[in-house]
Design a protein around this motif. Sequence first.
Motif, PDB file in Angstrom:
ATOM      1  N   VAL A 120       0.514  -1.180  -0.041  1.00  0.00           N
ATOM      2  CA  VAL A 120      -0.018  -0.152  -0.182  1.00  0.00           C
ATOM      3  C   VAL A 120       0.935   1.126  -0.086  1.00  0.00           C
ATOM      4  O   VAL A 120       0.250   2.498   0.282  1.00  0.00           O
ATOM      5  N   GLY A 121       1.992   1.164  -0.275  1.00  0.00           N
ATOM      6  CA  GLY A 121       3.023   2.167  -0.315  1.00  0.00           C
ATOM      7  C   GLY A 121       2.474   3.479  -1.158  1.00  0.00           C
ATOM      8  O   GLY A 121       2.385   4.592  -0.949  1.00  0.00           O
ATOM      9  N   ALA A 122       1.884   2.944  -2.309  1.00  0.00           N
ATOM     10  CA  ALA A 122       1.463   4.176  -3.267  1.00  0.00           C
ATOM     11  C   ALA A 122       0.419   4.913  -2.578  1.00  0.00           C
ATOM     12  O   ALA A 122       0.190   6.231  -2.890  1.00  0.00           O
ATOM     13  N   ARG A 123      -0.526   4.067  -2.185  1.00  0.00           N
ATOM     14  CA  ARG A 123      -1.927   4.706  -1.582  1.00  0.00           C
ATOM     15  C   ARG A 123      -1.549   5.540  -0.232  1.00  0.00           C
ATOM     16  O   ARG A 123      -2.053   6.653  -0.117  1.00  0.00           O
ATOM     17  N   MET A 124      -0.751   5.181   0.397  1.00  0.00           N
ATOM     18  CA  MET A 124      -0.341   6.107   1.517  1.00  0.00           C
ATOM     19  C   MET A 124       0.476   7.286   0.969  1.00  0.00           C
ATOM     20  O   MET A 124       0.039   8.378   1.678  1.00  0.00           O
ATOM     21  N   ALA A 125       1.101   7.273  -0.153  1.00  0.00           N
ATOM     22  CA  ALA A 125       1.671   8.447  -0.602  1.00  0.00           C
ATOM     23  C   ALA A 125       1.012   9.358  -1.281  1.00  0.00           C
ATOM     24  O   ALA A 125       0.919  10.619  -0.943  1.00  0.00           O
ATOM     25  N   ALA A 126      -0.165   8.844  -1.947  1.00  0.00           N
ATOM     26  CA  ALA A 126      -1.340   9.669  -2.454  1.00  0.00           C
ATOM     27  C   ALA A 126      -2.150  10.480  -1.672  1.00  0.00           C
ATOM     28  O   ALA A 126      -2.470  11.491  -1.753  1.00  0.00           O
ATOM     29  N   TYR A 127      -2.541   9.647  -0.379  1.00  0.00           N
ATOM     30  CA  TYR A 127      -3.224  10.089   0.561  1.00  0.00           C
ATOM     31  C   TYR A 127      -2.529  10.727   1.744  1.00  0.00           C
ATOM     32  O   TYR A 127      -3.216  11.566   2.453  1.00  0.00           O
ATOM     33  N   ARG A 128      -1.022  10.778   1.733  1.00  0.00           N
ATOM     34  CA  ARG A 128      -0.262  11.562   2.505  1.00  0.00           C
ATOM     35  C   ARG A 128      -0.426  11.057   4.102  1.00  0.00           C
ATOM     36  O   ARG A 128      -0.747  11.823   4.950  1.00  0.00           O
TER      37      ARG A 128
ATOM     38  N   CYS B 146      -2.274   5.331  10.184  1.00  0.00           N
ATOM     39  CA  CYS B 146      -3.439   5.937   9.885  1.00  0.00           C
ATOM     40  C   CYS B 146      -4.219   5.308   8.541  1.00  0.00           C
ATOM     41  O   CYS B 146      -5.298   5.166   8.493  1.00  0.00           O
ATOM     42  N   ASP B 147      -3.135   4.558   7.589  1.00  0.00           N
ATOM     43  CA  ASP B 147      -3.763   3.942   6.696  1.00  0.00           C
ATOM     44  C   ASP B 147      -4.543   2.698   6.851  1.00  0.00           C
ATOM     45  O   ASP B 147      -5.749   2.451   6.521  1.00  0.00           O
ATOM     46  N   PHE B 148      -4.080   2.008   7.982  1.00  0.00           N
ATOM     47  CA  PHE B 148      -4.686   0.954   8.471  1.00  0.00           C
ATOM     48  C   PHE B 148      -5.991   1.242   9.211  1.00  0.00           C
ATOM     49  O   PHE B 148      -7.154   0.814   8.877  1.00  0.00           O
ATOM     50  N   TRP B 149      -6.126   2.471   9.950  1.00  0.00           N
ATOM     51  CA  TRP B 149      -7.341   2.675  10.628  1.00  0.00           C
ATOM     52  C   TRP B 149      -8.316   3.566   9.531  1.00  0.00           C
ATOM     53  O   TRP B 149      -9.576   3.291   9.789  1.00  0.00           O
ATOM     54  N   LEU B 150      -8.004   4.064   8.417  1.00  0.00           N
ATOM     55  CA  LEU B 150      -8.758   4.506   7.571  1.00  0.00           C
ATOM     56  C   LEU B 150      -9.363   3.197   6.651  1.00  0.00           C
ATOM     57  O   LEU B 150     -10.649   3.432   6.413  1.00  0.00           O
ATOM     58  N   THR B 151      -8.908   2.117   6.832  1.00  0.00           N
ATOM     59  CA  THR B 151      -9.273   0.886   6.320  1.00  0.00           C
ATOM     60  C   THR B 151     -10.570   0.616   7.157  1.00  0.00           C
ATOM     61  O   THR B 151     -11.422  -0.068   6.597  1.00  0.00           O
ATOM     62  N   CYS B 152     -10.187   0.566   8.265  1.00  0.00           N
ATOM     63  CA  CYS B 152     -11.195   0.017   9.208  1.00  0.00           C
ATOM     64  C   CYS B 152     -12.378   0.956   9.284  1.00  0.00           C
ATOM     65  O   CYS B 152     -13.568   0.434   9.433  1.00  0.00           O
ATOM     66  N   LEU B 153     -12.270   2.235   9.078  1.00  0.00           N
ATOM     67  CA  LEU B 153     -13.151   3.198   8.894  1.00  0.00           C
ATOM     68  C   LEU B 153     -14.080   2.730   7.766  1.00  0.00           C
ATOM     69  O   LEU B 153     -15.162   3.043   7.679  1.00  0.00           O
ATOM     70  N   GLY B 154     -13.292   2.165   6.714  1.00  0.00           N
ATOM     71  CA  GLY B 154     -14.121   2.086   5.610  1.00  0.00           C
ATOM     72  C   GLY B 154     -15.058   0.813   6.004  1.00  0.00           C
ATOM     73  O   GLY B 154     -16.072   0.697   5.254  1.00  0.00           O
ATOM     74  N   TYR B 155     -14.807  -0.220   6.562  1.00  0.00           N
ATOM     75  CA  TYR B 155     -15.722  -1.225   6.931  1.00  0.00           C
ATOM     76  C   TYR B 155     -17.083  -0.555   7.590  1.00  0.00           C
ATOM     77  O   TYR B 155     -18.078  -1.028   7.123  1.00  0.00           O
ATOM     78  N   MET B 156     -16.780   0.526   8.530  1.00  0.00           N
ATOM     79  CA  MET B 156     -18.091   1.132   8.973  1.00  0.00           C
ATOM     80  C   MET B 156     -18.966   1.789   7.986  1.00  0.00           C
ATOM     81  O   MET B 156     -19.884   1.660   7.867  1.00  0.00           O
ATOM     82  N   MET B 157     -18.177   2.414   7.052  1.00  0.00           N
ATOM     83  CA  MET B 157     -19.020   3.130   6.133  1.00  0.00           C
ATOM     84  C   MET B 157     -19.693   2.133   5.055  1.00  0.00           C
ATOM     85  O   MET B 157     -20.497   2.422   4.166  1.00  0.00           O
TER      86      MET B 157
END
Length: 125
Positions: free
Chosen positions: A19-27, A32-43
């Motif tokens: 997920v390096g490219a995704r982390m760089a794109a979203y800065r 935080c990338d991991f927790w954004l994925t968990c937030l995605g489960y909720m959404m």
Amino acid sequence: MFQCKLCPNKGTDRQIRGVGARMAAYRVCSSCDFWLTCLGYMMLGDQDPDGRRALRIDGRHYLTWTDEQGFPPEIGYAGAEVCRYVLLDDPTGAVRVSHRIWLMGTIPDAFRDRMPDNAVFAPAA
């Protein structure tokens, strides 16, 4: 290296679990990338099409695992004991059961307001 836009950590575009490219794109850093994925489960309704359910109980994030899926990843695996829980938005108060549960971690303060508890553990019958 760059400053994570969500926390004081540093981020990188180095490939970490692909997920390096995704982390760089979203800065964002890897945490935080991991927790954004968990937030995605909720959404997405806190449930995968394959039957896993995301649970947030007492500020911790769990993922149930079905028998057909086998065992969850070894890191964070909380055991094969029966886990009984009630979803907070279920008006019937039905007790649900999972035989495998994965503790994904304590939700960081930066995400707690956006990821409130959605379940409680139920006592044994």
